[in-house]
Design a protein around this motif. Structure first.
Motif, PDB file in Angstrom:
ATOM      1  N   PRO A 163      60.719  55.279  10.543  1.00  0.00           N
ATOM      2  CA  PRO A 163      59.683  54.485  11.174  1.00  0.00           C
ATOM      3  C   PRO A 163      59.797  53.865  12.426  1.00  0.00           C
ATOM      4  O   PRO A 163      59.014  54.046  13.384  1.00  0.00           O
ATOM      5  N   LEU A 164      60.967  53.867  12.818  1.00  0.00           N
ATOM      6  CA  LEU A 164      61.258  53.614  14.438  1.00  0.00           C
ATOM      7  C   LEU A 164      60.918  54.541  15.172  1.00  0.00           C
ATOM      8  O   LEU A 164      60.357  54.277  16.359  1.00  0.00           O
ATOM      9  N   VAL A 165      61.318  55.851  14.694  1.00  0.00           N
ATOM     10  CA  VAL A 165      60.986  57.036  15.793  1.00  0.00           C
ATOM     11  C   VAL A 165      59.522  57.055  15.935  1.00  0.00           C
ATOM     12  O   VAL A 165      58.870  57.548  16.747  1.00  0.00           O
ATOM     13  N   MET A 166      58.911  57.131  14.662  1.00  0.00           N
ATOM     14  CA  MET A 166      57.460  57.017  14.693  1.00  0.00           C
ATOM     15  C   MET A 166      56.904  56.199  15.546  1.00  0.00           C
ATOM     16  O   MET A 166      55.845  56.307  16.300  1.00  0.00           O
ATOM     17  N   GLY A 167      57.297  54.812  15.523  1.00  0.00           N
ATOM     18  CA  GLY A 167      56.776  53.765  16.546  1.00  0.00           C
ATOM     19  C   GLY A 167      57.027  54.011  17.703  1.00  0.00           C
ATOM     20  O   GLY A 167      56.288  53.658  18.708  1.00  0.00           O
ATOM     21  N   ALA A 168      58.078  54.565  18.004  1.00  0.00           N
ATOM     22  CA  ALA A 168      58.684  54.904  19.358  1.00  0.00           C
ATOM     23  C   ALA A 168      57.663  55.611  20.117  1.00  0.00           C
ATOM     24  O   ALA A 168      57.096  55.696  21.173  1.00  0.00           O
ATOM     25  N   ARG A 169      57.279  56.790  19.240  1.00  0.00           N
ATOM     26  CA  ARG A 169      56.031  57.719  19.662  1.00  0.00           C
ATOM     27  C   ARG A 169      54.833  57.173  20.052  1.00  0.00           C
ATOM     28  O   ARG A 169      54.472  57.527  21.084  1.00  0.00           O
ATOM     29  N   TYR A 170      54.553  56.137  19.291  1.00  0.00           N
ATOM     30  CA  TYR A 170      53.344  55.456  19.607  1.00  0.00           C
ATOM     31  C   TYR A 170      53.420  54.794  21.003  1.00  0.00           C
ATOM     32  O   TYR A 170      52.356  54.513  21.687  1.00  0.00           O
ATOM     33  N   SER A 171      54.454  54.510  21.288  1.00  0.00           N
ATOM     34  CA  SER A 171      54.747  53.657  22.506  1.00  0.00           C
ATOM     35  C   SER A 171      54.500  54.073  23.960  1.00  0.00           C
ATOM     36  O   SER A 171      54.260  53.766  25.052  1.00  0.00           O
ATOM     37  N   PHE A 172      54.179  55.670  23.697  1.00  0.00           N
ATOM     38  CA  PHE A 172      53.941  56.431  25.067  1.00  0.00           C
ATOM     39  C   PHE A 172      52.401  57.081  24.759  1.00  0.00           C
ATOM     40  O   PHE A 172      52.119  57.746  25.435  1.00  0.00           O
ATOM     41  N   THR A 173      51.696  56.217  23.867  1.00  0.00           N
ATOM     42  CA  THR A 173      50.192  56.459  23.832  1.00  0.00           C
ATOM     43  C   THR A 173      49.328  55.492  24.307  1.00  0.00           C
ATOM     44  O   THR A 173      49.933  54.242  24.419  1.00  0.00           O
ATOM     45  N   SER A 174      48.069  55.539  24.503  1.00  0.00           N
ATOM     46  CA  SER A 174      47.274  54.436  24.590  1.00  0.00           C
ATOM     47  C   SER A 174      46.384  54.146  23.576  1.00  0.00           C
ATOM     48  O   SER A 174      45.388  53.621  23.383  1.00  0.00           O
ATOM     49  N   TRP A 175      47.276  54.235  22.345  1.00  0.00           N
ATOM     50  CA  TRP A 175      46.352  54.448  21.117  1.00  0.00           C
ATOM     51  C   TRP A 175      45.788  52.840  21.037  1.00  0.00           C
ATOM     52  O   TRP A 175      46.654  51.820  21.186  1.00  0.00           O
ATOM     53  N   ASP A 176      44.711  52.617  20.420  1.00  0.00           N
ATOM     54  CA  ASP A 176      44.199  51.317  20.235  1.00  0.00           C
ATOM     55  C   ASP A 176      44.606  50.735  18.736  1.00  0.00           C
ATOM     56  O   ASP A 176      44.233  49.467  18.230  1.00  0.00           O
ATOM     57  N   GLY A 177      45.243  51.482  17.770  1.00  0.00           N
ATOM     58  CA  GLY A 177      45.493  50.951  16.697  1.00  0.00           C
ATOM     59  C   GLY A 177      44.402  51.508  15.474  1.00  0.00           C
ATOM     60  O   GLY A 177      44.858  51.303  14.302  1.00  0.00           O
ATOM     61  N   LEU A 178      43.464  52.244  16.043  1.00  0.00           N
ATOM     62  CA  LEU A 178      42.206  52.547  15.040  1.00  0.00           C
ATOM     63  C   LEU A 178      41.831  53.831  15.095  1.00  0.00           C
ATOM     64  O   LEU A 178      41.583  54.372  14.139  1.00  0.00           O
ATOM     65  N   SER A 179      41.588  54.186  16.391  1.00  0.00           N
ATOM     66  CA  SER A 179      40.816  55.508  16.480  1.00  0.00           C
ATOM     67  C   SER A 179      41.947  56.628  15.974  1.00  0.00           C
ATOM     68  O   SER A 179      43.115  56.424  15.766  1.00  0.00           O
ATOM     69  N   ARG A 180      41.279  57.842  15.699  1.00  0.00           N
ATOM     70  CA  ARG A 180      41.932  58.762  15.127  1.00  0.00           C
ATOM     71  C   ARG A 180      42.722  60.020  16.020  1.00  0.00           C
ATOM     72  O   ARG A 180      43.625  60.595  15.771  1.00  0.00           O
TER      73      ARG A 180
END
Lengths: 292, 448, 272
Positions: free
Chosen positions: A32-49
């Motif tokens: 999960p940490l690695v997956m989370g780290a990946r999100y930190s390099f995105t502009s993901w809003d937490g909802l969009s696909r």
């Protein structure tokens, strides 16, 4: 030849012993940490696909975010005071309970009791005590007090009080366990050699319970740096940001402000800070243990 | 060499572990299902939708809502629906409002199915629509049960993704006895209200019950005073639309200053420990009868009825909050509360729509009024919820009603930030200018 | 009893009273009606009424919640104890870079904030169909708990003298044999500590069950508590009654284990 075989087999057993724990850890924390780290390099809003990679943007932004510094100051202020108070009080109580004392089992239970209930619950109880309970209690004596949680100057201390109340139990148990490992003969013989109470505490007891101190300091400090539930159920970071800590800040960035990417970047920074703090702490205590 | 071997061994074992976890789970789930007949039936129905051609096949839909303060009331409405539709059972999941959107978002992003859920019309709905999680309800027959203007007001990008449910006035409760004793008329302007407050304070009572310990109470006030003044007094109805893109700043909006000054005046006339007492605390205070005014929706009424029935029956009045000094502008704030949406990935859309249609029917509307103590949007639904609310009837009759929330067309959550900054101001930790500057700075960091 | 004892006793008593005060308030809330609380916060209820409790019992599916809490806690704690005792033994007895590295990784894992892992964990749970099952959440707790467990076990085992082990090895005892026959019996005190700390954490944990156990039938005690608190005003007394009901089993557990801890630690102290 047979000797080497036996050595390998012995080594294999140790590896095998390690594996279940390691796998569980990898599964529940590392992946999960690695997956989370990946999100930190995105502009993901937490909802969009769809997820857009933005490189180091989130990190660059974090370091120029003045709110982050305010929040870090609050977090460390809270964590350091809680760590010192919890350890001092729980060690004191452990020492008191380690002496001959009537009803000491009952006392031990009482001091542990707050740690038994959930933070959701203790936050609720204290909120009511602060807002209604204490004012009406002190009102009986003609004192006019109001909830510390409603005043930006005192709110953090209001939280620290709750955390100390609730956090004594586990460290106290560990200290008691540590103290019971100190042989009474050693203390007695020191007494015979003319050591007073303070000397025997600092010269004999403290060095012997050093491992307990290490564990307690480590657990309480990292635990209070990560504080979330308590702030969330009592003040939500207010009033006037006075109790905003890093976890609630991350939570708000991720969810209330719909910036999951930025939020995970913040939590990665937070993670690094925690690792640093832990390494520094362990090395300090390790050295001290050796010296003692 | 050795390192990479260890690594690959780990990966292999991890894979094995994962596989083992999966199978273990299936076991435990099936055994749990067989031991509990209630749990197994929904699992079967969702697992085998192909068989459910016949109407007798029981269907379970999930319904997540944020009206957790009235969980029992919502359950009663659901019971009524289940009684009318014996083959559909509803799995109700009430979640506290503070956590609702976080949880809903996590579920949606994780690919979970929620058949029916509540949303706030406007910015929140738009966010879920943009994510593609909400079924389009445009043209559904049950929408005809509402006034076309209501349906239009809750549309997103010209389409209807949510079905309106209930609404509440947000206005000032007042203590009739205190007003009568001090000879105070119902204030129609902001200054008159502050004057009334000072009179109450001089008489040794508390003018305003604030309860600003909870972020939402102050947030609710800010989120109405500011857009009302912005759009109606300063004539900048598109201010928040522009705020989203950074075309305007709070510094350009005189209403921001007005709101800050209003807040300070009200704070100074508030109950003791304004930021330490929460919503429950002020409802208690108000119910005790020592407080002159309280800005709130209709939801505390049921509580006041329990605590002080006498006050509830005859002692409370309700007047529109005068956000400006222009009487003609100060209409009654009337806001949508919950609206219903159907999940776009729902496997039981037909049943889900049936449920939404029931909520939109006269029967459902009446049930909301009866069980939740709030006003329904359904045409012809009863409106008799409490004696105090009847005082607002003239405003409804003459159409002097407005909704300030339609002006807030931004997904930036500026209210909470304003709450915190105002609290700084209350304790002299920031000036008016600093608050505005900090807010503009914060908004600029949160542009889309 | 001399003067020092009396002084100590009174200091400890005062601290104890301060510690108990919030519980007194909670109990007070639990026994009173909203009307009584509203009229006077501190007045004792006029009669000892269990109405709040019976109402809370009915409204909350207390039995199902407590069963879930119990099953999840027991499975998780057993898993943690087993897995971390084994790993802790390896780390304590093998002073090699790889083991030390793993130990550091476990320690580092302790500081990973839950915020990072929350969403990924949920996604993984969903994909591996671990949601709404006692096993699924127990595996996650296992992964969380093993970090602290290893810290405790490794620390404890390091302090145990190797002499007996080496003697047994010369006698031809294999590693598992040594672990089961020699080490395991010595681990009782530390096991009790690990058990209690993890049981408390898991019993009271809120956010993970909120994500993982969304099905009504799998809700744990804090989750149910939360839904009660969610009903914000009129049911506060009920919520406190329910809270008191939630406190009782864990306090009982602690009381039982407390004796065991003291005994185990005393035994361990003599041997050490």
């Amino acid at each position: 030849m047979g000797n080497i075989k036996r050595l390998i087999r012995a080594e294999m057993w140790y590896l095998l012993f390690l594996l279940p724990g390691l796998c569980l850890f990898i599964f529940a924390v590392f992946v999960p940490l690695v997956m989370g780290a990946r999100y930190s390099f995105t502009s993901w809003d937490g909802l969009s696909r769809t997820v857009h990679y933005t490189g180091w943007d989130n990190y660059v932004r974090a370091f120029s975010d003045s709110d982050l510094w305010i929040v870090l100051v609050n977090t460390f202020k809270y964590a350091i005071i809680v760590t010192v108070l919890v350890n001092a009080i729980s060690l004191l109580l452990a020492l008191l309970l380690d002496t001959y004392l009537k009803f000491r089992n009952a006392f031990r239970t009482i001091f542990f009791l707050p740690g038994v209930i959930s933070i959701v619950l203790s936050g609720f109880i204290w909120k009511y005590n602060y807002a209604i309970g204490f004012p009406s209690l002190f009102g009986m004596f003609g004192l006019d007090i109001s909830s510390p949680l409603g005043d930006p100057n005192y709110a953090l201390f209001g939280l620290i009080l709750i955390a100390v109340w609730q956090g004594i139990g586990a460290p106290m148990i560990i200290y008691i366990a540590g103290l019971q490992g100190v042989s009474s003969e050693l203390v007695e013989s020191a007494k015979i050699d003319g050591a007073n109470a303070r000397q025997s505490f600092f010269r004999i007891i403290l060095p012997l319970i050093a491992p307990s101190i290490t564990i307690n300091m480590l657990l309480v400090l990292t635990g209070s740096l990560k504080v979330f539930d308590l702030v969330y159920v009592t003040t939500q970071g207010g009033p006037a940001f006075s109790t905003e800590v890093i976890s609630t800040f991350i939570y708000k960035s991720s969810f209330a402000n719909f910036q999951a990417g930025y939020g995970t970047a913040l939590s990665m920074i937070f993670f690094l800070i925690l690792v640093l703090v832990t390494i520094v702490q362990i090395s300090i205590f390790r050295r001290r243990e050796v010296e003692m | 060499m050795k390192k990479s071997m260890v690594l690959s061994l780990c990966v292999l074992l991890l894979a094995l572990l994962l596989a083992a976890c999966g199978s273990k789970n299936n076991d435990s789930q099936s055994s749990a299902g067989s031991s509990d007949p209630a749990a197994s039936s929904p699992a079967e129905s969702s697992a085998a939708p192909a068989e459910s051609a016949s109407e007798e096949k029981p269907i379970t839909i999930s319904f997540m809502h944020f009206k957790s303060d009235v969980t029992d009331g919502v359950q009663k409405i659901v019971d009524q629906f289940e009684a009318a539709n014996p083959n559909i059972s509803v799995d109700v999941q009430p979640v506290k409002y503070d956590d609702y959107y976080t949880l809903l978002k996590t579920k949606m992003a994780g690919g979970d199915v929620v058949d029916v859920f509540t949303l706030n019309a406007g910015a929140q709905t738009k966010l879920f629509v943009d994510g593609g999680y909400v079924e389009d309800l445009t043209g559904m027959p049950f929408l005809e049960n509402f006034d076309p203007s209501v349906v239009a007001a809750q549309a997103t990008d010209g389409k209807n993704y949510v079905s309106p449910v209930n609404a509440t006035p947000i206005a000032m409760f007042y203590n009739k006895k205190i007003f009568a004793d001090l000879g105070i008329e119902i204030p129609r302007t902001f200054d008159a209200m502050i004057a009334a407050g000072k009179k109450i304070k001089d008489a040794g009572k508390t003018p305003f019950a604030l309860g600003w310990k909870d972020g939402w109470t102050l947030g609710m006030w800010i989120g109405r005073d500011l857009p009302s003044n912005t759009a109606l007094v300063e004539n900048q109805p598109d201010f928040f639309t522009k705020l989203e893109t950074g075309a305007v700043k709070f510094a350009d909006n005189p209403a921001a200053r007005t709101m800050i000054q209003h807040a300070k005046q009200i704070f100074d006339l508030g109950n003791k420990d304004q930021l330490g007492v929460d919503y429950n605390g002020i409802v208690d205070l108000f119910a005790k009868g020592d407080v002159g005014m309280m800005y709130m929706g209709t939801w505390p009424l049921a509580d006041i009825q329990k605590k002080n029935p006498e006050l509830y029956e005859t002692g409370i009045g309700y007047f529109p909050y005068p956000f400006s000094n222009d009487e003609s502008l100060n209409k009654l704030e009337f806001n949508p509360d919950a609206s219903l949406a159907v999940g776009s990935n729902s496997k039981n859309k037909e049943a889900a729509l049936k449920f939404v249609a029931f909520m939109a029917s006269k029967e459902g509307g009446d049930s909301w009024v009866k069980n939740i103590n709030s006003l329904s949007y359904v045409k012809g639904a009863s409106a008799d919820i409490a004696p105090a609310v009847n005082e607002l009837q003239p405003y409804f009759d003459s159409g002097e009603v407005y909704d300030s929330q339609v002006y807030i067309k931004t997904t930036i959550d500026w209210t909470n930030q304003f709450v915190q900054n105002l609290q700084k101001l209350f304790f002299d930790k920031a000036t008016e200018d600093e608050v505005i500057a900090t807010m503009d700075d914060w908004v600029s960091k949160n542009h889309k | 009893m001399n003067k020092t004892h009396i002084a100590t006793f009174s200091i400890v008593s005062v601290i104890a009273l301060v510690f108990l005060f919030p519980f007194y308030v909670a109990a007070l809330m639990a026994f009173k009606t909203p009307k009584q609380t509203f009229d006077s916060f501190y007045a004792l209820p006029s009669s000892l009424s269990f109405e709040n409790f019976s109402l809370a019992w009915k409204a909350s599916k207390y039995l199902s919640a407590i069963t879930n809490s119990l099953v999840i806690t027991v499975i998780s704690v057993l898993l943690i104890v087993l897995v971390s005792a084994l790993a802790g033994y390896s780390i304590a007895r093998r002073n090699k870079p790889f083991y030390n590295f793993v130990f550091i990784v476990f320690l580092a894992g302790l500081v990973v904030p839950f915020q990072i892992t929350m969403l990924p964990l949920y996604k993984m749970g969903k994909e591996l169909s671990m949601l709404n099952s006692h096993w699924g959440i127990a595996l996650i707790y296992g992964g969380f708990g093993v970090q602290m467990g290893v810290l405790f076990y490794a620390g404890f085992i390091r302090a145990i003298s190797r002499e007996i082990e080496e003697a047994a090895r010369i006698d031809g005892c294999s590693t598992p044999g040594i672990f089961i026959r020699i080490i395991l019996p010595l681990l009782k005190p530390v096991t009790a500590t690990v058990l209690v700390l993890n049981a408390l954490y898991i019993w009271n944990d809120f956010l993970l069950p909120l994500l993982y156990l969304q099905d009504k039938f799998y809700r744990t005690i804090p989750l149910q508590q939360y839904f009660f608190f969610g009903q914000y005003s009129s049911d506060l007394n009920l919520a406190f009654a329910y809270a008191v009901m939630g406190i009782i089993p864990i306090v009982g557990f602690f009381l039982l284990m407390q004796k065991y801890i003291i005994k185990g630690i005393a035994a361990g102290a003599i041997k050490g």
